[in-house]
Design a protein around this motif. Structure first.
Motif, short mmCIF file in Angstrom:
data_model
loop_
_atom_site.label_atom_id
_atom_site.label_comp_id
_atom_site.label_asym_id
_atom_site.label_seq_id
_atom_site.Cartn_x
_atom_site.Cartn_y
_atom_site.Cartn_z
N ALA A 126 42.55 27.51 11.95
CA ALA A 126 41.51 27.64 10.93
C ALA A 126 41.99 28.51 9.77
N ASP A 127 42.78 29.54 10.06
CA ASP A 127 43.32 30.40 9.00
C ASP A 127 44.32 29.64 8.15
N GLU A 128 45.15 28.80 8.76
CA GLU A 128 46.10 28.00 7.98
C GLU A 128 45.39 26.95 7.14
N ARG A 129 44.26 26.47 7.63
CA ARG A 129 43.53 25.44 6.90
C ARG A 129 42.71 26.04 5.76
N HIS A 130 42.27 27.28 5.92
CA HIS A 130 41.43 27.93 4.90
C HIS A 130 42.12 29.22 4.45
N ASN A 131 43.10 29.05 3.59
CA ASN A 131 43.84 30.22 3.10
C ASN A 131 43.04 31.03 2.08
N GLU A 132 41.96 30.44 1.55
CA GLU A 132 41.21 31.15 0.52
C GLU A 132 40.34 32.27 1.08
N THR A 133 40.14 32.31 2.37
CA THR A 133 39.32 33.36 2.97
C THR A 133 40.09 34.07 4.07
N PRO A 134 40.01 35.39 4.14
CA PRO A 134 40.72 36.12 5.20
C PRO A 134 39.91 36.26 6.48
N LEU A 135 38.79 35.52 6.61
CA LEU A 135 37.89 35.72 7.75
C LEU A 135 38.58 35.45 9.07
N TRP A 136 39.27 34.33 9.16
CA TRP A 136 39.84 33.93 10.44
C TRP A 136 40.99 34.86 10.86
N ASP A 137 41.76 35.29 9.89
CA ASP A 137 42.83 36.23 10.22
C ASP A 137 42.26 37.58 10.67
N LEU A 138 41.17 38.01 10.04
CA LEU A 138 40.53 39.26 10.46
C LEU A 138 39.88 39.12 11.84
N LEU A 139 39.33 37.93 12.14
CA LEU A 139 38.74 37.72 13.45
C LEU A 139 39.81 37.70 14.54
N ARG A 140 41.01 37.26 14.18
CA ARG A 140 42.08 37.26 15.18
C ARG A 140 42.43 38.68 15.64
N ARG A 141 42.18 39.66 14.79
CA ARG A 141 42.46 41.04 15.17
C ARG A 141 41.51 41.55 16.24
N ALA A 142 40.44 40.80 16.50
CA ALA A 142 39.47 41.21 17.52
C ALA A 142 39.76 40.53 18.87
N ARG A 143 40.95 39.96 19.02
CA ARG A 143 41.22 39.25 20.28
C ARG A 143 41.31 40.20 21.48
N VAL A 144 41.74 41.44 21.26
CA VAL A 144 41.83 42.38 22.39
C VAL A 144 40.45 42.71 22.95
N PRO A 145 39.48 43.17 22.12
CA PRO A 145 38.14 43.39 22.69
C PRO A 145 37.48 42.11 23.18
N TYR A 146 37.81 40.97 22.56
CA TYR A 146 37.26 39.69 23.01
C TYR A 146 37.73 39.36 24.43
N GLN A 147 39.02 39.50 24.68
CA GLN A 147 39.53 39.24 26.02
C GLN A 147 39.03 40.28 27.02
N LEU A 148 38.85 41.50 26.57
CA LEU A 148 38.33 42.52 27.48
C LEU A 148 36.89 42.22 27.88
N VAL A 149 36.09 41.73 26.93
CA VAL A 149 34.72 41.33 27.25
C VAL A 149 34.71 40.18 28.25
N LEU A 150 35.57 39.17 28.02
CA LEU A 150 35.65 38.03 28.94
C LEU A 150 36.05 38.48 30.33
N CYS A 151 37.07 39.30 30.42
CA CYS A 151 37.57 39.73 31.73
C CYS A 151 36.52 40.57 32.46
N ALA A 152 35.88 41.50 31.75
CA ALA A 152 34.87 42.34 32.39
C ALA A 152 33.67 41.52 32.84
N ALA A 153 33.27 40.54 32.02
CA ALA A 153 32.13 39.71 32.41
C ALA A 153 32.46 38.84 33.62
N LEU A 154 33.66 38.24 33.65
CA LEU A 154 34.04 37.41 34.79
C LEU A 154 34.17 38.24 36.07
#
Length: 372
Positions: free
Chosen positions: A32-60
């Motif tokens: 999505a970031d490569e497809r939409h270079n005009e917005t930094p949203l997807w690249d900034l969301l990628r920086r949240a992958r650590v808390p995202y995976q931690l939430v998934l692991c803790a919930a499972l």
């Protein structure tokens, strides 16, 4: 054998499923970031992958822990630890997502609007909003963690009953902090001072580097940092050189001899400014502003687009004008008289008694009487 395979399957499966989902989500965001270079949203969301995976692991792990049959005698404690990790990771993820959305909104605004003052104002507001959001999310997360303990839930009624008294006590005790917080909001939305503004506070010139809810940091020209409470800027006068536009006018003062060639100096000032990239071309001038028995005061006026360029222009004009006078017109430099001035003939010298003039009849002998 079952006692070994069951924990491995439950715990290992949860971790493996977390890694697979995290990897797939990261791949989707990268595309999505490569497809939409005009917005930094997807690249900034990628920086949240650590808390995202931690939430998934803790919930499972929290959902499948009962099936693992591990540490059953500490089942309550382990479940509570997983719940605390889940709440903390969820708060971390919420802050990262909010930061990504706010930063993307600011980037779009900065691309559309070319006015630096408006962009700095929005940047200041966005920074303070993010700090408020982070503080609110953190407080809610801590409250949710505390409510997982039965003792805290039991004490909730008494805490609510004394909330009014505690609020008054806290307000009196934290009066200075609360005033700074309200001053921070006033600065952010009142457009008094912004990030990147050039200010003068306590006779110190610098640039606003950081604004928080309680303090403000000014970076001086010699790279010192002055940290001041934000209430200072709402209660005392200060100079904001970036307010209403960054263009500035500066002066250079020279003390010269009365014989200085003013017309030639004006021509030389014009040539110096034309060769100086920091001069914005708006205005310049050179006049005599004062006179003393030994020198005259010459003021050169120059303009620039901001404070940094104005400093560069003033330094260049001062150095080159003095060098030009030394090389071409040394008589125009101030002089100190080391000998007495030549006096006109017959002018009385101070401290000396003038000689008594004699007349011709004073030296003639007295006439003798004729003999009979």
């Amino acid at each position: 054998m079952e006692n070994i395979l069951r924990p491995l399957i439950v715990i290992g499966g949860s971790v493996l499923l977390t890694l697979i989902i995290g990897w797939a989500t990261d791949r989707l965001m990268r595309k999505a970031d490569e497809r939409h270079n005009e917005t930094p949203l997807w690249d900034l969301l990628r920086r949240a992958r650590v808390p995202y995976q931690l939430v998934l692991c803790a919930a499972l792990l929290r959902g499948a822990y009962d099936e693992s049959k591990v540490l059953e005698e500490h089942k309550v404690a382990v479940g509570r630890v997983l719940t605390l990790v889940l709440i903390g990771a969820a708060a971390w993820l919420a802050i990262r997502i909010a930061a990504a959305v706010v930063e993307t909104t600011y980037s779009r605004y900065a691309r559309v609007h070319r006015d630096p003052a408006r962009v700095r104002r929005v940047r200041t507001q966005v920074t303070l909003i993010m700090r408020v959001v982070s503080a609110v999310v953190g407080v809610v997360a801590v409250a949710a963690m505390l409510l997982t303990f039965p003792a805290m839930r039991a004490a909730g009624a008494s805490l609510l009953a004394s909330a009014g008294i505690l609020g008054i006590v806290a307000g009196v005790a934290a009066q200075s902090t609360l005033s700074n917080m309200f001053a921070g909001f006033q600065i952010a939305f009142g457009d008094m001072v912004r990030l990147g503004d050039t200010v003068v506070v306590d006779n110190e010139w610098g640039t606003v580097e950081e604004i928080t809810l309680t303090f403000l940091t000014v970076r001086t020209w010699d790279e010192r940092r002055i940290t001041m409470p934000v209430s200072y800027f709402t209660s005392k006068a200060f100079e904001n050189w970036s307010r209403g536009g960054a263009q500035m006018t500066g002066t250079i003062f020279l003390h010269l001899d009365h014989s200085a060639p003013m017309e030639k100096m004006r021509e030389r000032l014009r040539d110096i400014l034309r060769a100086c990239p920091a001069w914005d071309g708006r205005d310049y001038g050179l006049v005599v502003t004062d006179s003393t028995p030994s020198t005259i005061e010459v003021r050169a006026l120059v303009t620039a687009k901001d404070a940094d360029d104005l400093w560069t222009v003033r330094v260049a004009v001062r150095e080159q004008l003095i060098s030009w006078l030394v090389e071409q017109h040394p008589y125009a430099l101030p002089r100190v008289n080391a000998t007495d001035a030549a006096l006109p003939p017959g002018f009385p010298v101070p401290g000396r008694i003038p000689a008594r003039r004699t007349h011709q009849h004073d030296h003639q002998p007295a006439a003798r009487p004729d003999r009979p």
